[in-house]
Design a protein around this motif. Structure first.
Motif: not given
Lengths: 672, 313
Positions: B239-244, B255-257, B260
């Motif tokens: 995944f690329d989008q900030t995701t919970r 919640i993380t990116s 990263q």
């Protein structure tokens, strides 16, 4: 002052909410994902999203501005600078009111409910305000009706207006305006007042005159306040076989409101009425049936009043259609036997039944005299073996006849070879002749065995096997080889064309038969399929030169046919079209009515008109102090079109958006 | 017939065509009552000669080699090999994490594992074995948190056993947490050893607990196969989008990116997988890692091919 040519486009400004709503709905939020286990996912630092948000807001602003620029470009804003002159000059002008010329539209549309009265009132008011100033007058419809040179005695103008009325013709304002411009005084700043309803169909100016640089233009609009108009567009009649008449009237509502009208046929003692409901801009056909025998001329009316009354009446021809005139060219001297063919052809055309409203008239002429015959009154020609005896001049005449929508039917004679040679030379028909075949001596007769379904005969013979088309023997025929551009209607024997045709421009048609219509050639003229073949080729709806009734507008110049000219009943070479009426000249009925283009309730743009009449844009038509309420606002204008700037701004904003998107994607790429 | 519908829901003709040439053979000698393809723990009865041994009183006189007696004047008894059927029990993890369907997979992990069960059950039943199924999670069949399994299909070799398995698996829903202890203990008790046990799970958060359990199963002389079912997203976190991320079993979220933390995640995941694999190897258990984006029939065909070749050696 900012003005818009198409202010309705500003409603599209509501579309500005769309990107706004989309922006709010699609703002970046974290994605929620149910994952098998988050044990190995640690809480990492979130990306810095502030810059992204700022970029989004800028992008939204760009898009909103771009949309607004496009909407403005479509609305065509114009900057109108009123009061371009300095105050001193204006004061001077007001002290010494300059004269001018009134150009009054007297086309048929001005004869509506109160248009012309309104025009007169407005002019009188202006005259009262400018007492002592010289004013001229031109009242013009299709032609000049009144012309008063500039004078300080305003009573002359008032009297002239009192004694004139609108015509029943369509306006030709370019010519009228030219006269008005000529009357404008050369000194000072004269004004040209154009008093009209500015109907769109009338004000399509071809080669308009140009105003002198110091002259000012002022429009006085007398368009009806509540425009509603319905009119009868066309009437056609069919005689009923049991007597009486069926009438089809086409009624059109030109207005934006629904209307209910009573349509009425009033001829002698017979009155037929029907109510008709019309939606805005609806065209409806109304049938009126009368069981009584009616005179051939009548009027159909729409009851109740509207903005334009002359189109409520239609002068209609209720009588029989004139005969279709066919010229039979026969080589009486060279081939006397062709008189038999004339007999059969005449007989076929003379048959009538009570359901057929049309009749044919066959008029024979000798081939030698064909060159002197005037073909303008004929709809068809039958060349009965006469083609071979005509000279090139005669074929040129036939060529012109075909190119003007005429129909020619040719049968072979003794000079068939020469006829085909001349037709080829004149580029009328490209058919090779391989000689004449006489099968009565050497072998059995041939029979027609093929009918082309794509041709005119398909309607007459939907099932040819039920007729005797394939049953009569052909004992003699021409062996012909047509080129590709020629259609073959009937074939006999082994692919032998019997009847061919070629189409010409304007609906003209040349039919060529490989068989003569006499018993020496075949039994065709004795069969019952002869009549349908001949009459189908000359069917009234396929004869472009035949019109049962000629419909012309009031004021049109129509030359009388030679026969009528010879009678010299009216003493004029032209038909009297000054008023709506039905005239019959040389058996041809003419329906003369007020032009229906005058019925249209749509106005010409005064901005466009101003540009056409005053392209230099220097006519600062200042209307301060005017008391005319109906004068259109745009009369005071030095206009500058702003839409190109809007379009340019939209283009720049599109480029800006593309730049932002590229920048955004580049940043996004670096992040990932 | 609904049972047949459920079978076709899991088994497709393409899958059957891929595995139809293979057989599911036990690596050990097994107890069985009926003839089958597996080597029986009880000698005799069969027709394939294995070895001679000295005659001991009590041996069946029918097996004494009279020709050898005549030649050497010594008594030898012929020992024949017997082939019998085996009990094959499938343990299917139906915990919440098995319900995950990634972006690159055509189905959830549970559906994928159920398809693998159906394929193997088809093979086992075709060769005359008895098959059973236990689908386990912390939620019982009535939706309450009980120790009972969500599905428990007893061992049977009937012709409609495959339909029964399929129908039960079609009704399965991934929920709750995995109770590997109960399931594996139950299997050990129920089969009583010398059986085949196939465990299908993602073994998330169970790498420590699962090792002794597998050893115990193996100690009871069972043949065990472990199918480790994973999704592609679990392996590389694409995944690329900030995701919970919300845990499917515990409900906790973080919640993380993903870009990263991806590197750390893949390292941890690799360690976890190696841990499970090591546990299986130590317990001498076949370990097969599958990803739900791969074709189940192809994976199983390759595995069975490998297993047959090692068996024959």
């Amino acid at each position: 002052m900012l003005n818009f040519v198409y202010p309705a486009f500003l409603w599209a400004g509501a579309a500005l909410t769309v990107p706004l709503v989309l922006h709010l709905l699609r703002r970046p939020v974290s994605v929620h994902l149910v994952f098998p286990s988050i044990r190995f996912i640690r809480k990492g630092p979130l990306p810095h999203t502030g810059r992204r948000r700022l970029q989004d807001v800028l992008l939204l602003l760009l898009r909103l501005l771009m949309l607004a620029a496009v909407i403005l470009a479509f609305a065509q804003p114009e900057w109108q600078s009123s009061g371009a002159k300095d105050a001193a000059a204006t004061a001077e002008e007001e002290k010494q009111p300059a004269g001018g010329v009134f150009y009054v539209d007297a086309s048929a549309s001005m004869s509506g409910r109160d248009s012309f009265r309104k025009a007169t009132d407005n002019i009188n008011r202006i005259l009262e305000q400018h007492a002592g100033a010289p004013f001229g007058l031109v009242v013009y419809g299709k032609e000049e009706r009144v012309k008063v040179p500039p004078t300080a005695k305003h009573e002359k103008i008032r009297n002239a207006l009192r004694n004139t009325s609108p015509s029943l013709f369509a306006g030709k304002h370019a010519a009228g305006l030219r006269q008005a411009v000529e009357l404008l005084p050369g000194n000072g700043s004269p004004r040209l007042y154009i008093v009209s309803d500015f109907q769109q169909t009338d004000w399509q100016l071809q080669d308009p005159p140009e105003l002198p640089p110091r002259a000012k233009l002022q429009f006085i609009d007398v368009f009806p306040e509540s425009p509603s108009n319905a009119g009868i567009v066309r009437v056609s009649s069919t005689a009923l076989p049991e007597g009486g008449l069926q009438l089809m009237a086409e009624v059109l509502n030109y207005g934006d409101q629904s209307t209910s009208r009573q349509i009425r046929l009033d001829v002698g003692r017979t009155v037929v009425e029907k109510k008709v409901e019309l939606s805005p801009h609806e065209r409806k056909r109304v049938n009126l049936t009368s069981r009584e025998k009616l005179p051939s001329k009548g009027k159909v009316r729409l009851n109740d009043d509207d903005a334009y009354t002359p189109d409520d009446t239609y002068a209609a021809w209720l009588g029989q259609a004139p005969p279709i005139r066919i010229l039979a060219v026969v080589p009486f001297n060279k081939e006397p036997s062709k008189e038999n063919e004339l007999f059969f052809v005449r007989k076929a055309f003379s048959v009538r039944n009570k359901y057929d409203p049309y009749q044919y008239r066959v008029e024979p002429v000798s081939a030698e005299l064909f060159f002197s015959t005037d073909l303008s009154d004929y709809q068809g020609i039958v060349l009965m073996g006469a083609g071979g005896y005509l000279r090139d001049r005669g074929f040129k005449k036939i060529g012109n006849f075909l190119n003007n929508g005429g129909v020619v039917f040719s049968t072979p004679g003794r000079a068939a070879t020469q006829q085909l040679l001349k037709l080829r030379r004149q580029k009328l028909l490209d058919i090779q002749h391989n000689g004449r075949q006489n099968v009565s001596v050497g072998g059995d007769a041939v029979y027609i065995n093929q009918l082309n379904d794509d041709t005119v005969l398909a309607d007459a013979f939907p099932d040819p096997h039920d007729t005797d088309l394939f049953l009569f023997p052909i004992r003699r025929y021409l062996r012909l080889a047509p080129s590709d551009e020629i259609d073959t209607l009937l074939k006999a024997g082994e692919n032998m064309p019997i009847l061919m045709s070629r189409s010409f421009k304007a609906g003209g048609k040349f039919y060529l038969s490989a068989v003569g219509f006499t018993p020496e050639w075949s039994d065709w003229p004795l069969s019952s399929s002869f009549l349908p073949v001949l009459r189908e080729t000359f069917a009234p709806d396929r004869l472009k030169r035949y019109s049962p009734v000629k419909r012309i507008n009031c004021g049109a110049q129509v030359a009388l046919p030679q026969e009528a000219d010879r009678s010299k009943k009216s003493g004029s070479e032209f038909l009297d079209t000054s008023e709506p009426a039905v005239e019959v000249v040389a058996e041809q009925p003419y329906e003369i009515n007020v032009p229906r283009s005058e019925s249209v309730l749509r106005q010409q743009s005064r901005i466009r008109l101003r540009k056409e009449l005053s392209p230099q844009e220097g006519t600062s038509a200042n209307v301060r102090g005017q008391a005319v309420q109906d004068v259109h606002r745009e009369a005071a204008a030095d206009t500058a079109a702003l839409w190109p700037y809007c379009a340019m701004a939209a283009a720049l904003l599109i480029l800006g958006e593309m730049f932002f998107l590229t920048l955004g994607s580049a940043n996004g790429g670096r992040q990932t | 017939m609904p049972a047949q519908d459920s079978t076709s829901y899991l088994l497709t003709p393409e899958q059957l065509a891929n595995i139809t040439d293979y057989s599911l053979l036990a690596r050990i000698a097994v107890h069985g009552l009926l003839p089958g393809l597996h080597r029986s723990a009880y000698p005799g009865g069969g027709c394939e000669f294995r070895q001679y041994r000295n005659y001991t009183p009590g041996d069946d006189l029918r097996n004494v080699d009279w020709k050898l007696l005549a030649k050497h004047n010594r008594y030898y008894t012929k020992i024949y090999e017997d082939e019998t059927n085996v009990n094959c029990l499938f343990l299917l993890d139906a915990s919440g994490s098995m319900g995950y369907k990634g972006t690159r997979s055509p189905c959830s992990k549970l559906h994928y594992a159920a398809t693998a069960v159906a394929v193997l059950a088809y093979l086992a039943l075709r060769q005359g074995d008895r098959v059973g199924l236990v689908a386990y999670n912390s939620v019982g069949p009535d939706g309450l948190k009980t120790n009972r399994f969500q599905v428990n299909v007893p061992l049977s070799g009937n012709s409609d056993q495959l339909y029964r398995l399929s129908a039960n698996m079609q009704r399965l829903t991934a929920q709750g947490q995995a109770c590997h202890e109960e399931a594996l203990n139950y299997a050990a008790q129920k089969t009583g050893g010398k059986s085949m046990i196939v465990v299908l799970s993602d073994f998330l958060e169970a790498e420590d607990r699962i090792k002794p359990l597998l050893k115990r199963i193996r100690t009871a002389q069972n043949d065990c196969i472990v199918l480790h079912v994973l999704d592609d997203d679990e392996i590389d976190l694409p995944f690329d989008q900030t995701t919970r991320f919300c845990d499917s079993e515990s409900g906790n979220s973080v919640i993380t990116s993903p870009p990263q933390v991806r590197e750390h995640y893949t390292l941890e995941m690799e360690t976890f997988l190696q841990e499970i694999q090591r546990g299986c190897r130590e317990a001498q258990i076949d370990y097969l890692r599958t990803q739900s984006s791969q074709d189940v029939a192809n994976i199983l065909a390759a595995y069975l091919h490998h297993r047959r070749s090692s068996y024959s050696c």
